[in-house]
Design an enzyme around this catalytic site. Structure first.
Site, PDB file in Angstrom:
ATOM      1  N   ASN A 124      -7.966  10.442 -12.899  1.00 58.03           N
ATOM      2  CA  ASN A 124      -9.295   9.941 -12.541  1.00 58.03           C
ATOM      3  C   ASN A 124     -10.313  11.049 -12.800  1.00 58.03           C
ATOM      4  O   ASN A 124     -10.199  12.146 -12.263  1.00 58.03           O
ATOM      5  CB  ASN A 124      -9.305   9.540 -11.056  1.00 58.03           C
ATOM      6  CG  ASN A 124     -10.568   8.798 -10.659  1.00 58.03           C
ATOM      7  OD1 ASN A 124     -11.636   9.026 -11.218  1.00 58.03           O
ATOM      8  ND2 ASN A 124     -10.444   7.912  -9.687  1.00 58.03           N
ATOM      9  N   GLY A 207     -15.478  -1.736  -3.384  1.00 54.16           N
ATOM     10  CA  GLY A 207     -15.518  -0.368  -3.888  1.00 54.16           C
ATOM     11  C   GLY A 207     -15.136  -0.189  -5.345  1.00 54.16           C
ATOM     12  O   GLY A 207     -15.131   0.931  -5.842  1.00 54.16           O
ATOM     13  N   HIS A 214      -7.512  -2.254 -12.660  1.00 55.43           N
ATOM     14  CA  HIS A 214      -6.753  -1.005 -12.572  1.00 55.43           C
ATOM     15  C   HIS A 214      -6.394  -0.716 -11.124  1.00 55.43           C
ATOM     16  O   HIS A 214      -7.146  -1.030 -10.213  1.00 55.43           O
ATOM     17  CB  HIS A 214      -7.562   0.164 -13.136  1.00 55.43           C
ATOM     18  CG  HIS A 214      -8.851   0.415 -12.406  1.00 55.43           C
ATOM     19  ND1 HIS A 214      -9.987  -0.339 -12.610  1.00 55.43           N
ATOM     20  CD2 HIS A 214      -9.187   1.314 -11.446  1.00 55.43           C
ATOM     21  CE1 HIS A 214     -10.958   0.092 -11.832  1.00 55.43           C
ATOM     22  NE2 HIS A 214     -10.510   1.090 -11.104  1.00 55.43           N
ATOM     23  N   CYS A 244      13.938   0.373  14.291  1.00 53.50           N
ATOM     24  CA  CYS A 244      12.717   0.531  13.498  1.00 53.50           C
ATOM     25  C   CYS A 244      11.703  -0.532  13.929  1.00 53.50           C
ATOM     26  O   CYS A 244      12.004  -1.726  13.947  1.00 53.50           O
ATOM     27  CB  CYS A 244      13.052   0.371  12.021  1.00 53.50           C
ATOM     28  SG  CYS A 244      11.630   0.010  10.971  1.00 53.50           S
TER      29      CYS A 244
END
Lengths: 388, 388
Positions: A124, A207, A214, A244
């Site tokens: 990026n 955003g 992508h 768990c």
């Protein structure tokens, strides 16, 4: 005044007055979809708002469904798409507009950073974290900072500028998942890093700033706070109940059924009991496994199916809303293999976190997760039937 | 391609390429303001992104200023205002469109729920919390919820439908502050309640759904998570250093100076060291005081001044951006008078919390708080000079 409905006095509820509220429900639907969604939720009875607490993180949510009951609830938001650019740096033929690729699945005989790829991963350019050999600390009295060491990558979904995940062939979605796994494993070997997050931002309100579909990867040199919260809760539960907390939640959700959206041979898709936003959805492997990096080859098609059908449910049922998803996986070096359980969390941007959420850390959700699950379940069953 | 600038290879930084990023800087500025802001920040040098940790909450922020350096950083967002309605339920003459008022400052001789008021407080019709005599719990295995007990109120700023806080006479801002204090003290007496939050949402992107300027109050029956975090940090600091972490921060900030925006006789306005978003701003009383309810009569004009000048700085300097502010005050029953220190936090909606923020709890801030403080300081000094 007649148009808006007058206040009737006393404790009358469910009036369709315009609210002065905090969390505003926004569905980017056209009128047809809005009518469908609204008709669906109108069946629900009014009730006192409820506080729910997430079993894993201890997070509080106020489920207050009356806020969604006003006439303009599902139609008010204008669609705000990502601006198209003259030249897309992620399209084939523009490979030199990005940093050199760190991974590409490409046709035999094609050179790196040229066309011929079907999935391409690049650093990026606007990285908030950087891989530097020596991270430095800087101290000025109590003001302390350190270099943000890490890696930020962009995983380009396909050469097609317009094809979001719901529109791609299933085989391509499996290739996207493979790129997640490959890059995850690569960064997991770096001793300087503590955590790897794979995420997807869809639509400008969520955003995204480039239209070409992508995913992104953040590999960072600290354990992010979200995981400290999850791990603290998971450890507490494990000490008290010996199992768990994610496995337990899966089992509880499957028994309750009301929030389960879809299942295949390896994954369960469900709305979490303390959903933060309308239509929050989790995808969880039923096999106990702490790290996404340990996804097995035979689980990949099932994960790709669960992911694509879920996204298709949003795309068709809610008119392609903006959303964020991210894969929560165990910190790389923590010894939590018996405690943690990787999963994907999908949060559509259908409401606005405002002063109350920012000031208190409590989310207000205007749609019951049982209702959003029923809505998506119906949608996804149709999609799955069509695809089968 | 030339238009966007090509990748130069190696570790070149500060290219003005379109990013695929997480936190998108949005300033709802017109071109003129954008040029001013952009020119201001262009002086700043590039550097490695930095991780900062908030001394009070332990919150992490990545300060990554290169992300704001692209050409469209300050112009991309369209202004999205709150839709005007035919009939505003908060305007004088429409008092019957709201639930009956619980407080009004009004001219002598005028009847409740008629015109003649200058500040009016009413219950929020779309309340996420309700005052009920007996809160119930509901248990279904591990799925547990309880009635969301509390009060939600709307504090109408003035009879003027258009006058936001920067545009009101100072005297009216003092009356708004008085209404905050009066309602805070009222709810503080209710033994069923644990916390009172006063907040303001401005602009649709910040969650406001009615245009007529109004604040909100949430009085709730639990201590919100944000305060548990703050109190844990404050307690840790107090045990280690024997003083209030907020008092210490104030003193440190005043000595450093770089993040201080404005001061008057009782309040300091500053950008916090680990600011979560561009232009995050805090207003803090210099007198150590845990509860906003203990605001003294002679502090009220100073608080009104600090609040109005700060909001005017945003209004003029950033072209009336959307924002949220909230007043953080001690939980009502916790014995924290030596630990806690009330203050106001203002968070402009100039960026989008996306997958990274949601998935990790780490914020990415594209503007250094030192830079946002310098920008606002200059603006507010001008405003203060004009008003004096």
């Amino acid at each position: 005044m007649a148009r808006l409905g007058g206040f009737q006095g006393g404790r009358t509820r469910c009036l369709e007055n315009p609210p002065a509220d905090t969390s505003t429900f926004r569905a980017d639907g056209d009128n047809e979809n809005s009518r469908i969604v609204q008709a669906f939720f109108s069946q629900e009875l009014c009730g006192l708002p409820q506080l729910r607490q997430d079993l894993i993180t201890g997070r509080w949510v106020a489920v207050a469904t009356e806020r969604a009951r006003r006439p303009d609830s599902f139609t008010q938001a204008a669609k705000e798409s990502v601006a198209a650019r003259d030249v897309c740096p992620f399209c084939p033929g523009h490979e030199t507009m990005t940093p050199p690729e760190v991974l590409a699945y490409r046709a035999a005989g094609t050179a790196p950073n040229t066309p011929g790829w079907w999935v391409r991963v690049v650093p990026n350019l606007y990285a908030a974290f950087r891989l530097e050999p020596d991270g430095q600390e800087h101290q000025d009295g109590r003001f302390w900072q350190r270099d943000a060491i890490g890696a930020c990558e962009v995983l380009i979904s396909s050469p097609d500028h317009r094809a979001t995940t719901p529109l791609l062939p299933r085989r391509q979605v499996e290739e996207i998942v493979q790129s997640y796994v490959d890059r995850y494993r690569q960064h997991a070997q770096n001793p300087a890093l503590e955590h790897v997050l794979v995420l997807y931002n869809h639509g400008r309100p969520a955003g995204a700033s480039l239209e070409h579909p992508h995913s992104q990867l953040y590999a960072v040199s600290l354990i992010p706070p979200s995981f400290l919260d999850e791990l603290a809760g998971a450890r507490r539960f494990h000490e008290a109940d010996g199992e768990c907390v994610f496995c337990r939640t899966l089992e509880d959700e499957r028994q309750a059924g009301a929030r389960v959206i879809f299942e295949n041979e390896a994954f369960t898709v469900f709305a979490p009991y303390a959903a933060r936003t309308p239509f929050e959805t989790w995808i969880m492997p039923r096999r106990h496994c702490a790290s996404f990096g340990d996804l097995e080859a035979n689980e990949k098609p099932a994960f790709a199916e669960a992911l694509q059908l879920t996204l298709k449910g949003f795309y068709e049922g809610l008119n392609d809303p903006p959303f964020n998803y991210y894969i929560h996986s165990a910190p790389l070096k923590a010894d939590v293999s018996n405690l943690y359980h990787w999963h994907l969390e999908l949060i559509p941007k259908l409401s606005t976190a405002a002063g109350f959420e920012l000031g208190t850390g409590i989310w207000i959700n205007v749609v019951k997760p049982e209702d959003s699950a029923a809505f998506l379940r119906e949608r996804i069953q149709k999609e799955a039937a069509q695809m089968a």
